[in-house]
Scaffold this motif. Structure first.
Motif, PDB file in Angstrom:
ATOM      1  N   SER A  79      -7.806   1.540   6.607  1.00 38.04           N
ATOM      2  CA  SER A  79      -8.093   2.888   6.137  1.00 38.04           C
ATOM      3  C   SER A  79      -6.817   3.486   5.585  1.00 38.04           C
ATOM      4  O   SER A  79      -5.705   3.123   5.992  1.00 38.04           O
ATOM      5  CB  SER A  79      -8.630   3.741   7.288  1.00 38.04           C
ATOM      6  OG  SER A  79      -8.339   5.101   7.066  1.00 38.04           O
ATOM      7  N   LEU A  80      -7.015   4.441   4.657  1.00 40.97           N
ATOM      8  CA  LEU A  80      -5.885   5.095   4.015  1.00 40.97           C
ATOM      9  C   LEU A  80      -5.015   5.843   5.015  1.00 40.97           C
ATOM     10  O   LEU A  80      -3.808   5.984   4.838  1.00 40.97           O
ATOM     11  CB  LEU A  80      -6.435   6.082   2.972  1.00 40.97           C
ATOM     12  CG  LEU A  80      -5.564   6.500   1.809  1.00 40.97           C
ATOM     13  CD1 LEU A  80      -5.105   5.286   1.033  1.00 40.97           C
ATOM     14  CD2 LEU A  80      -6.342   7.448   0.894  1.00 40.97           C
TER      15      LEU A  80
ATOM     16  N   LEU B  13      -0.957   6.829   4.567  1.00 37.71           N
ATOM     17  CA  LEU B  13      -0.917   7.880   3.553  1.00 37.71           C
ATOM     18  C   LEU B  13       0.350   8.719   3.701  1.00 37.71           C
ATOM     19  O   LEU B  13       1.041   9.002   2.712  1.00 37.71           O
ATOM     20  CB  LEU B  13      -2.160   8.761   3.674  1.00 37.71           C
ATOM     21  CG  LEU B  13      -2.285   9.871   2.631  1.00 37.71           C
ATOM     22  CD1 LEU B  13      -2.430   9.285   1.239  1.00 37.71           C
ATOM     23  CD2 LEU B  13      -3.468  10.775   2.942  1.00 37.71           C
TER      24      LEU B  13
ATOM     25  N   PHE C 137       0.832  -1.213   0.000  1.00 42.85           N
ATOM     26  CA  PHE C 137       0.000   0.000   0.000  1.00 42.85           C
ATOM     27  C   PHE C 137       0.865   1.262   0.000  1.00 42.85           C
ATOM     28  O   PHE C 137       0.633   2.179  -0.798  1.00 42.85           O
ATOM     29  CB  PHE C 137      -0.952   0.010   1.199  1.00 42.85           C
ATOM     30  CG  PHE C 137      -2.077  -0.984   1.089  1.00 42.85           C
ATOM     31  CD1 PHE C 137      -2.493  -1.454  -0.143  1.00 42.85           C
ATOM     32  CD2 PHE C 137      -2.731  -1.453   2.226  1.00 42.85           C
ATOM     33  CE1 PHE C 137      -3.530  -2.374  -0.253  1.00 42.85           C
ATOM     34  CE2 PHE C 137      -3.763  -2.372   2.129  1.00 42.85           C
ATOM     35  CZ  PHE C 137      -4.163  -2.839   0.894  1.00 42.85           C
ATOM     36  N   THR C 138       1.856   1.308   0.899  1.00 42.78           N
ATOM     37  CA  THR C 138       2.669   2.534   0.947  1.00 42.78           C
ATOM     38  C   THR C 138       3.412   2.744  -0.380  1.00 42.78           C
ATOM     39  O   THR C 138       3.455   3.856  -0.899  1.00 42.78           O
ATOM     40  CB  THR C 138       3.701   2.474   2.089  1.00 42.78           C
ATOM     41  OG1 THR C 138       4.353   1.207   2.051  1.00 42.78           O
ATOM     42  CG2 THR C 138       3.059   2.661   3.438  1.00 42.78           C
TER      43      THR C 138
ATOM     44  N   ILE D 154       0.890   3.937  -3.040  1.00 49.00           N
ATOM     45  CA  ILE D 154       0.566   5.358  -2.860  1.00 49.00           C
ATOM     46  C   ILE D 154       1.737   6.212  -3.342  1.00 49.00           C
ATOM     47  O   ILE D 154       1.568   7.182  -4.090  1.00 49.00           O
ATOM     48  CB  ILE D 154       0.264   5.668  -1.377  1.00 49.00           C
ATOM     49  CG1 ILE D 154      -0.998   4.936  -0.921  1.00 49.00           C
ATOM     50  CG2 ILE D 154       0.108   7.175  -1.165  1.00 49.00           C
ATOM     51  CD1 ILE D 154      -1.226   4.987   0.585  1.00 49.00           C
TER      52      ILE D 154
ATOM     53  N   ALA E  22     -10.945   6.406   3.944  1.00 47.69           N
ATOM     54  CA  ALA E  22     -10.108   7.398   4.632  1.00 47.69           C
ATOM     55  C   ALA E  22     -10.696   7.729   5.990  1.00 47.69           C
ATOM     56  O   ALA E  22     -10.497   8.806   6.527  1.00 47.69           O
ATOM     57  CB  ALA E  22      -9.976   8.658   3.782  1.00 47.69           C
TER      58      ALA E  22
END
Lengths: 282, 318, 299
Positions: free
Chosen positions: B257-258, B170, B87-88, B91, B160
């Motif tokens: 969650s983001l 995020l 995920f990181t 993003i 989010a």
């Protein structure tokens, strides 16, 4: 080509008629007055006055650094894309002032096509996409028009018979000579009034060169051609008119003389021209 | 590249015939060092794997499929950290790719040459800033901004939800984006500058605008190289430790969650390894390192193959 | 217009119209695209400039003579410095460079001089190894040095950084050696000198500026790394007296002090970050200048 009256339209391959044409020089496709080009603070070309006759091949010859390519590139405003380049004087395409402030350089470049020293097809595109790229760039999307234009341009460039069955293959698969003819087809597809050629055969072998030269004689029926060449034999073989440019110690690139090719090569007015065409300088 | 070889083929054959004893020994020594380097890098993987083996045996396939990481009960599942890492990095790249390519195209095609040169140099130097400095800045400067200003305004986004924190997925992703940006910009700009003038003039000569030139002559020519640079950047983002450890939030659960705090593979190792006293804990962390190593090797090998194929293409067209 | 066929005239008119009609749209698309690219540049520059500006301003605020000459103090007690970390970084990186650079340059010579499967394999593996996560290399050093010895040490940190520097030294070294003109080799070999001597006396000497550049790049990359030191050098509040002891390093100070909630430790972290930044920039700029001078020289 807006209905210019052409008194004589000679068979391009019968060069003998060209001599007889001396008094009946066709109306100019491009008119150049007081043309100079400077790069930054350095002047590369100055004071060129010249007419390029419609429906003829005009060759620009001269030693390296004389400004012939610089002159060629100022005709379609290609210098606009190099930072620091400035064009002085005027260029007219027919009645159109090429350097008028309200004129788009892109429109001029669509009307004055160009073929470069080295074949430069778009390496990631197919043969077909290369040929129609100019049309797409100018906003034409209709398949039927693209197909027609591609076929006719490839026919004109004498390439249709050898590539019609492999239009979707990469342009890089073609030989150097074929690539250069593809570039000619790509320029022709946009239906330009004038075709500029910057030493188009300098990267090709003799056989490919001679095919391009033959092609030029056929093409001049549909488009005015201005060609820069290093090779005097080539200028003598293909051109109707010839302009000799020179750079001297105390003078930047300038036009020495221009006229019918036969006259330039047989009885030039200027001794420097004679020295050059007989191979004593350059 | 073969043109750069110090000895050409025929010369070499002639020379090898005349190789004297000393020369042969010299060659053997060089080869020996080559093998030695291979051994070192194979040893890196082998050592980690051997150390991780007890944990692999203990957890079985559950090591890569389990979602629970509980050293006090000797339960080791890597999914939360694989998710956090992916995920990181996702993003980071989602932000860095468009911004970086846009910036590079602006520098190469639109900015005046002097500005482009100065900014390009600046960006290249920024690529050398240590990641721990990025982390410090992210933790002390960007974190509070995220908590107070940015995250409260993101609640309308799906995924989010949750309380705004000065740490989280995020934020870590944004820092990774900032970190890989200089590399992507520098590589893309160099590639764009290397597109020959004749390709550009082909478009101009047909009546194309500058942007049409960029789209027709520049972008297709640099595509593969840019993908290679992006994949290299991905490799860097996946394995980045310090910048992420500062701001990830150290929560060993699959993020929901983001903006939730999370954990990546690298940050997990950094956080827990020196305090790993539970059974199999240290070994399990080495197992995480093995997973990370495998992912990094695959990504980097892909990137290298891409870059090699580009340089071969370039050689063929010249 | 006798020679130009009718359909061609139609097409020509159509193209001219289309070019003119689409011109506005194309121009707008161009302006929008340029604006987006410019926006990308602005967005990219804001955080990057912010990082540099804040590190410089906050770092300078933390700098003082004491900062560079004294040992750290516990949180709340003013007057602490980072002298042990400064010295520690120099020792750890210096030792790593001594271990990695000679080996790296010999392998570089091998790659520049030899073709074949072994060379290609080495080149590929080295390229891939250049992208290995630094923390995994730290764990490797932990496993082969710290575990057998039973304690954290500066030596293990140097081993980790040496492994990290190796790929950079090899590839940058190979580039440097390849820029040596081929004539030099041929001249040496034609004189009947043994290849080993040619390599040593001619090639290495003329590749020297390039190798220095490569060394500076490798050292600058290693000195900023903190992840490989977490389980090897592990940090220290005092001067280490031997390579077998834990040792402080600049990058570790930035991390360990930066994550603390104490303002004075965070101040130290900024000051150390600036120190690190200055060192890295000096190394990079000098290697760049050297490379440029070298290029002019060979041209």
């Amino acid at each position: 080509m807006t209905g210019t009256p052409l008194k004589t339209f000679f068979a391009p391959d019968s060069r003998s008629t060209v001599a007889a044409e001396a008094e009946a020089r066709p109306a100019p496709a491009i008119t150049v007055r007081g043309l100079g080009v400077r790069f930054g603070s350095k002047l590369a070309l100055s004071g060129v006055d010249m007419d390029f006759p419609t429906g003829r091949i005009t060759a620009l010859i001269g030693p390296s650094g004389c400004g012939k390519t610089t002159l060629l590139r100022s005709l379609n405003r290609l210098h606009d894309t190099t930072p620091g380049a400035r064009v002085l004087g005027s260029v007219h395409l027919g009645d159109l002032d090429v350097y008028a402030p309200e004129i788009n350089p892109t429109e001029i470049r669509a009307r004055i096509g160009m073929v470069f020293q080295r074949p430069n097809p778009f390496p990631t595109l197919s043969i077909y996409d290369n040929v129609v790229s100019g049309l797409r760039l100018n906003g034409i999307r209709k398949k039927a028009i693209l197909n027609d234009a591609a076929e006719s341009a490839l026919q004109s460039a004498a390439l249709w018979d050898s590539v019609s069955h492999k239009l979707k293959t990469s342009a890089m698969r073609l030989s150097g000579g074929e690539q250069q003819r593809l570039c000619i087809a790509r320029a022709l597809a946009v239906e330009p009034d004038v075709l500029l050629m910057d030493e188009p055969t300098s990267a090709l072998d003799p056989i490919a060169t001679s095919r391009i030269e033959t092609l030029l004689r056929a093409l001049v029926k549909q488009v005015t051609i201005i060609i820069v060449t290093h090779n005097m034999q080539q200028a003598a073989r293909v051109s109707d008119y010839c302009a000799f440019l020179m750079v001297e110690e105390d003078r930047v690139g300038h036009l020495v003389e221009e006229g019918l090719t036969l006259q330039i090569f047989s009885k030039p007015a200027d001794p420097r021209t004679e020295e050059y065409v007989t191979g004593r300088i350059g | 590249m073969s043109a750069g070889y110090v000895t050409g083929g025929r010369d070499r054959r002639r020379l090898t015939r005349h190789l004297r004893l000393g020369d042969r020994a010299y060659r053997r020594v060089l080869q020996g060092f080559g093998v030695f380097v291979l051994v070192i890098f194979v040893a890196v993987g082998a050592t980690l794997f051997i150390q991780a083996w007890p944990a692999f045996k203990h957890s079985g396939p559950g090591f890569v499929t389990g979602t629970t990481w509980d050293p006090s009960h000797a339960i080791y599942g890597a999914v939360p950290f694989i998710a956090g890492t992916l995920f990181t990095s996702a993003i980071g790249l989602a932000l860095a790719i468009p911004i970086g390519i846009g910036a590079a195209i602006f520098l190469a095609e639109y900015a005046p040459r002097r500005i482009s040169g100065a900014l390009g140099m600046l960006v290249e130097l920024l690529a050398a800033v240590p990641s721990v400095v990025y982390g410090l800045w992210g933790f002390l400067v960007l974190g509070p901004i995220f908590q107070n200003t940015i995250e409260p305004r993101l609640s309308w986004l799906p995924f989010a939800h949750g309380a705004p924190l000065p740490v989280g997925l995020l934020l870590a992703g944004v820092i990774l984006a900032v970190m890989v940006l200089p590399t992507i910009v520098a590589v893309t700009r160099d590639l764009a500058n290397a597109v020959p003038a004749t390709s550009r003039e082909a478009v101009f000569g047909l009546g194309g605008t500058r942007w049409q030139m960029v789209r027709t002559a520049v972008l297709p020519a640099i595509r593969t190289g840019v993908v290679g640079a992006v994949v290299l950047g991905l490799g860097r983002a996946l394995g980045e430790t310090m910048a992420v450890t500062f701001v990830i939030g150290n929560t060993n659960a699959v993020p929901n969650s983001l903006i939730a705090p999370a954990q990546t593979m690298a940050s997990l190792i950094a956080n827990e390894f020196t305090e790993a006293t539970e059974p199999f804990h240290a070994s399990a962390l080495l197992g995480i390192a093995v997973l990370l190593l495998v992912i990094a090797v695959i990504v980097n090998a892909l990137a290298r193959l891409l870059v090699w194929s580009v340089s071969r293409e370039v050689r063929e067209t010249v | 217009m006798s020679v130009v066929a009718a359909s061609q005239v139609d097409r020509r008119t159509l193209i001219r119209q289309s070019a003119r009609k689409s011109h506005r749209r194309r121009q707008i698309a161009g302006v929008v695209a340029a604006a987006l690219c410019g926006l990308g540049l602005c967005i990219a520059l804001v955080p990057l400039i912010s990082i540099v500006a804040l590190t410089v301003s906050k770092g300078i605020a933390a700098w003082s003579v004491d900062f560079f000459t004294r040992l750290p103090t516990p949180a709340g007690i003013p007057g602490g410095g980072i002298v042990n970390a400064l010295v520690g970084s120099l020792i750890i990186d210096g030792l790593a460079a001594v271990m990695a650079l000679p080996v790296g340059f010999i392998v570089a010579l091998f790659l520049a001089e030899h073709e074949g499967r072994l060379a290609n394999t080495v080149r590929f593996v080295v390229d891939v190894a250049a992208g290995l996560p630094a923390i995994t290399i730290g764990l490797f050093a932990y496993a082969i040095v710290v575990l057998p010895e039973g304690h954290f040490s500066a030596l293990s940190a140097s081993v980790a950084l040496a492994v990290l520097m190796l790929p950079i030294a090899i590839r940058a070294g190979e580039t440097a050696i390849r820029t040596v003109p081929q004539d030099l080799w041929e001249a040496g070999i034609a004189l009947g000198i043994r290849r080993a001597r040619v390599a040593r006396s001619l090639v290495i000497v003329s590749a020297l500026p390039g190798l220095v550049t490569a060394s500076l790049l490798a050292i600058s990359r290693a000195i900023g790394e903190a992840a490989p030191l977490l389980f090897t050098a592990i940090g220290s509040q005092v001067f280490a007296t031997s390579l077998g002891q834990p040792m402080a390093s600049l990058s570790l100070v930035v991390y360990f002090d930066g994550i603390q909630p104490y303002p004075d430790l965070q101040r130290t972290a900024w000051g150390t970050a600036l120190t690190l930044l200055v060192i890295v920039m000096l190394l990079n700029v000098s290697s760049r200048l050297l490379a440029r001078r070298m290029r002019r020289f060979t041209r």
